[in-house]
Design an enzyme around this catalytic site. Structure first.
Site, PDB file in Angstrom:
ATOM      1  N   ASP A 108       2.319  -4.931   3.281  1.00 12.38           N
ATOM      2  CA  ASP A 108       3.903  -5.403   3.228  1.00 12.38           C
ATOM      3  C   ASP A 108       4.445  -4.844   4.133  1.00 12.38           C
ATOM      4  OD1 ASP A 108       2.972  -8.148   1.061  1.00 12.38           O
ATOM      5  OD2 ASP A 108       4.750  -7.252  -0.083  1.00 12.38           O
ATOM      6  N   LYS A 128      12.372  -7.472   0.574  1.00 10.74           N
ATOM      7  CA  LYS A 128      12.376  -8.450   1.114  1.00 10.74           C
ATOM      8  C   LYS A 128      12.214  -9.586  -0.140  1.00 10.74           C
ATOM      9  CE  LYS A 128       7.526  -8.617  -0.330  1.00 10.74           C
ATOM     10  NZ  LYS A 128       7.709  -9.372  -1.363  1.00 10.74           N
TER      11      LYS A 128
HETATM   12  O1  C5P Z   1      -2.090  -3.844   0.150  1.00  4.38           O
HETATM   13  P1  C5P Z   1      -1.498  -3.313  -0.907  1.00  4.38           P
HETATM   14  O2  C5P Z   1      -1.629  -1.895  -1.133  1.00  4.38           O
HETATM   15  O3  C5P Z   1      -0.213  -3.581  -0.898  1.00  4.38           O
HETATM   16  O4  C5P Z   1      -1.889  -4.191  -2.252  1.00  4.38           O
HETATM   17  C1  C5P Z   1      -1.898  -3.573  -3.371  1.00  4.38           C
HETATM   18  C2  C5P Z   1      -3.296  -4.723  -3.782  1.00  4.38           C
HETATM   19  O5  C5P Z   1      -2.917  -5.996  -4.376  1.00  4.38           O
HETATM   20  C3  C5P Z   1      -4.173  -4.149  -3.715  1.00  4.38           C
HETATM   21  O6  C5P Z   1      -5.421  -3.598  -4.005  1.00  4.38           O
HETATM   22  C4  C5P Z   1      -5.265  -5.956  -3.876  1.00  4.38           C
HETATM   23  O7  C5P Z   1      -5.806  -5.788  -4.981  1.00  4.38           O
HETATM   24  C5  C5P Z   1      -4.255  -7.338  -3.633  1.00  4.38           C
HETATM   25  N1  C5P Z   1      -3.882  -7.513  -2.518  1.00  4.38           N
HETATM   26  C6  C5P Z   1      -4.970  -8.826  -2.751  1.00  4.38           C
HETATM   27  N2  C5P Z   1      -4.835  -9.451  -1.526  1.00  4.38           N
HETATM   28  C7  C5P Z   1      -3.959  -9.328  -0.633  1.00  4.38           C
HETATM   29  C8  C5P Z   1      -2.591  -8.152  -0.997  1.00  4.38           C
HETATM   30  C9  C5P Z   1      -3.201  -7.622  -2.188  1.00  4.38           C
HETATM   31  O8  C5P Z   1      -5.865  -9.334  -3.096  1.00  4.38           O
HETATM   32  N3  C5P Z   1      -3.548 -10.092   0.085  1.00  4.38           N
END
Ligand code: C5P
Length: 297
Positions: free
Chosen positions: A139, A12
């Protein structure tokens, strides 16, 4: 005895990404438009009729093979949810660079969920799949739909949008990844409460994301990433001068993309890319095609 299935995990790009306030759960509130593109990883997934472990084999540099891999975690969560201990084998062939902001790990994870549901007697509806996907990563849910999807909340709250026709898309990867968590932390330091609320206001008053067409893609991570790697900023400017409809960092980087009206324009833009960068000549993938090609093998 086991049944096997080949599945494609498409990547994406983000068309605009506004990071708003930090939430009490530590994540950040965001607004973005996700768009799937044809560049993909491939997975071969088999589900045994007998109980056994989850085994993941992976080809491609820098990709974890065990529990840290999101495809493995998807298989684990699926088994827990379905209350089964049937053995699962996953063979993952990586093409989407890790740490690029192209959602490779998230897509592998969604593709694993979709494939396992197809291999077993399906019992989870789309809402349940989206909910499971959200537990695997912010995501992941958008890959249950594919196409053009509005992402809110921490990215997991998704609204499928009307698609726009497929466009040639050039993606370049400079060879180093950006940690999403670190990028959010760096950006968070810049987000004062006032700035955050002003941005929410602006969002309402002047939509940043044209819903029907490509427009200037504003990605807040560019402030952080371009300051550190100015080569990315100048390449984005050159893509736009070369006629790109839009060009931007995707997610928190480090990949940059440019969308063109024609394949000829894209080819001309390829000449602007530094020689040691990875180049992917691909195209955006509308939802119907995304859904059709997922299981085409
Ligand atoms: O959800 P995911 O594991 O992909 O996110 C990775 C990191 O990115 C999270 O641990 C967080 O620190 C940060 N993040 C965030 N806000 C979001 C998505 C991700 O702070 N909306």
């Amino acid at each position: 005895m086991s049944d096997a299935l080949r599945v494609r995990a498409f990547s994406k790009i983000n068309h605009g990404l506004k990071v708003l306030a930090r939430r009490p759960d530590g994540y950040h509130e965001l607004r973005t438009i996700f768009q799937t593109v044809a560049l993909c990883d491939r997975l071969e997934i088999s589900l045994s009729r007998h109980k056994g472990p989850i085994v993941l084999k992976c080809t491609g540099a820098g990709v974890p093979a065990g529990r840290e891999n999101l495809a493995y975690r998807a298989a684990e969560l699926w088994r827990r949810t379905r209350g089964t201990d049937r053995a699962i084998k996953i063979q993952l062939t990586k093409r989407i660079p890790a740490g690029s902001g192209l959602g490779g790990g998230s897509s592998d994870s969604a593709a694993t969920l979709l494939a396992l549901e197809r291999l077993a007697t399906p019992s989870l509806n789309r809402e349940q799949l989206i909910q499971l996907a959200g537990r695997l990563g912010s995501d992941v849910p958008m890959f249950i739909f594919g196409g053009r999807v509005l992402g809110c909340g921490r990215g997991e709250e998704i609204y499928p949008l009307a698609d726009i026709p497929s466009h040639p898309c050039l993606i370049v990867f400079p060879g180093f990844g950006v940690s999403t968590g670190e990028a959010y932390r760096a950006l968070s330091l810049r987000l004062t409460k006032t700035a955050a609320s002003r941005k929410i206001g602006e969002f309402g008053a002047r939509p940043h994301f044209p819903l029907e067409s490509w427009g200037p893609a504003e990605n807040d991570f560019e402030q952080i990433v371009f300051a550190k790697w100015p080569g990315l900023a100048s390449l984005k400017r050159r893509f736009i001068r070369a006629g790109a409809e839009t060009a931007s960092l995707t997610g928190s980087g480090s990949a940059l993309y440019a969308v063109f009206d024609s394949a000829e324009q894209l080819l001309r833009a390829v000449r602007l890319v530094p020689p040691d960068w990875q180049i992917f000549r691909t195209r955006t993938l509308p939802r119907r095609e995304y859904q059709r090609r997922l299981f085409e093998g």
